[in-house]
Scaffold this motif. Structure first.
Motif, PDB file in Angstrom:
ATOM      1  N   ALA A 298      -2.693  -0.974  -3.079  1.00  0.00           N
ATOM      2  CA  ALA A 298      -3.695   0.000  -2.648  1.00  0.00           C
ATOM      3  C   ALA A 298      -3.134   1.407  -2.601  1.00  0.00           C
ATOM      4  O   ALA A 298      -1.947   1.626  -2.405  1.00  0.00           O
ATOM      5  CB  ALA A 298      -4.249  -0.378  -1.272  1.00  0.00           C
TER       6      ALA A 298
ATOM      7  N   PHE B 116      -7.941  -2.169   1.140  1.00  0.00           N
ATOM      8  CA  PHE B 116      -6.743  -3.008   1.155  1.00  0.00           C
ATOM      9  C   PHE B 116      -6.955  -4.188   2.111  1.00  0.00           C
ATOM     10  O   PHE B 116      -6.729  -5.349   1.759  1.00  0.00           O
ATOM     11  CB  PHE B 116      -5.575  -2.130   1.622  1.00  0.00           C
TER      12      PHE B 116
ATOM     13  N   ILE C 199       0.843  -1.199   0.000  1.00  0.00           N
ATOM     14  CA  ILE C 199       0.000   0.000   0.000  1.00  0.00           C
ATOM     15  C   ILE C 199       0.875   1.244   0.000  1.00  0.00           C
ATOM     16  O   ILE C 199       1.987   1.234   0.525  1.00  0.00           O
ATOM     17  CB  ILE C 199      -0.967  -0.025   1.214  1.00  0.00           C
TER      18      ILE C 199
ATOM     19  N   GLN D   8      -9.138   2.279  -5.172  1.00  0.00           N
ATOM     20  CA  GLN D   8      -8.554   2.281  -3.833  1.00  0.00           C
ATOM     21  C   GLN D   8      -7.679   1.051  -3.596  1.00  0.00           C
ATOM     22  O   GLN D   8      -6.621   1.138  -2.989  1.00  0.00           O
ATOM     23  CB  GLN D   8      -9.652   2.345  -2.769  1.00  0.00           C
ATOM     24  N   SER D   9      -8.126  -0.115  -4.043  1.00  0.00           N
ATOM     25  CA  SER D   9      -7.348  -1.343  -3.875  1.00  0.00           C
ATOM     26  C   SER D   9      -7.632  -2.265  -5.050  1.00  0.00           C
ATOM     27  O   SER D   9      -8.757  -2.317  -5.539  1.00  0.00           O
ATOM     28  CB  SER D   9      -7.725  -2.031  -2.554  1.00  0.00           C
TER      29      SER D   9
END
Length: 196
Positions: free
Chosen positions: A151, A159, A98, A141-142
């Motif tokens: 992410a 995530f 991430i 977003q993910s």
């Protein structure tokens, strides 16, 4: 296995580590860093790593490598984890990254063959000059694709949802209810129906 650096973004893995570490999941969260010295997060939490990359036994069985973002990914010394990431890809062990950890993966070609995301495409290109995965970038977003989960830095909840799904900790309705609870702050229960 959660790989941490000095300056790691503690909140980016907090939802998922709390769920994974619950009794009955079959998982136990452990941490690794480039050495066994305590690492301090962006939020000031000090963590003593369970493992050092220097003496990591590659025969150790672990279910996933989780890489929170943070300020440490711009430091060359932390790029030693490339060896562990390569090991994961070679042995089909999922890797979840991430925020700035996605830029690290992008710089070493780990994103090029899979659908992925990051903080933004320009940000990823700036942070990873060797990145060549433009055609597989998705503005979301993910993104979960094969053994890779990536992410945006603001997508910690999404995530976590993708990780929990990949590891079969929560599935289907239970996973959606978990996500709705943290995303919306509550779940309405009316009769036998749950309104999200």
């Amino acid at each position: 296995m959660v790989f941490i650096t000095d300056g790691f973004a503690d909140w980016e893995a907090s939802y998922v580590t709390a769920e994974l570490n619950k009794q009955g999941t079959g998982f136990q969260v452990q941490t690794m860093a480039i050495d066994k010295h305590p690492k301090t997060s962006m939020g000031g939490l000090t963590v003593l790593p369970d493992y050092s990359l220097k003496d990591f036994p590659f025969k150790l069985d672990f279910a996933m490598l989780i890489m929170p973002g943070g300020t440490g990914w711009r430091e060359e010394k932390n790029h030693q984890v490339k060896k562990l990431v390569s090991f994961c890809f070679e042995h089909n062990i999922p890797v979840a990254a991430i925020c700035d950890a996605t830029a690290f993966l992008g710089n070493y070609g780990f994103l090029d063959q899979n659908k992925h995301t990051g903080n933004s495409l320009p940000y990823l290109k700036e942070g990873a000059p060797n990145y060549r995965g433009d055609e597989n970038y998705i503005e979301k977003q993910s993104v979960s694709d094969g053994c890779l989960i990536t992410a945006n830095g603001s997508g910690a909840l999404e995530f976590s949802k993708d990780i929990l799904n990949k590891l079969n900790v929560l599935k289907s309705k239970e996973l959606e209810e978990w996500y709705a609870l943290f995303k919306n702050g509550f779940i309405k229960i009316t009769g036998e129906h749950i309104e999200k």
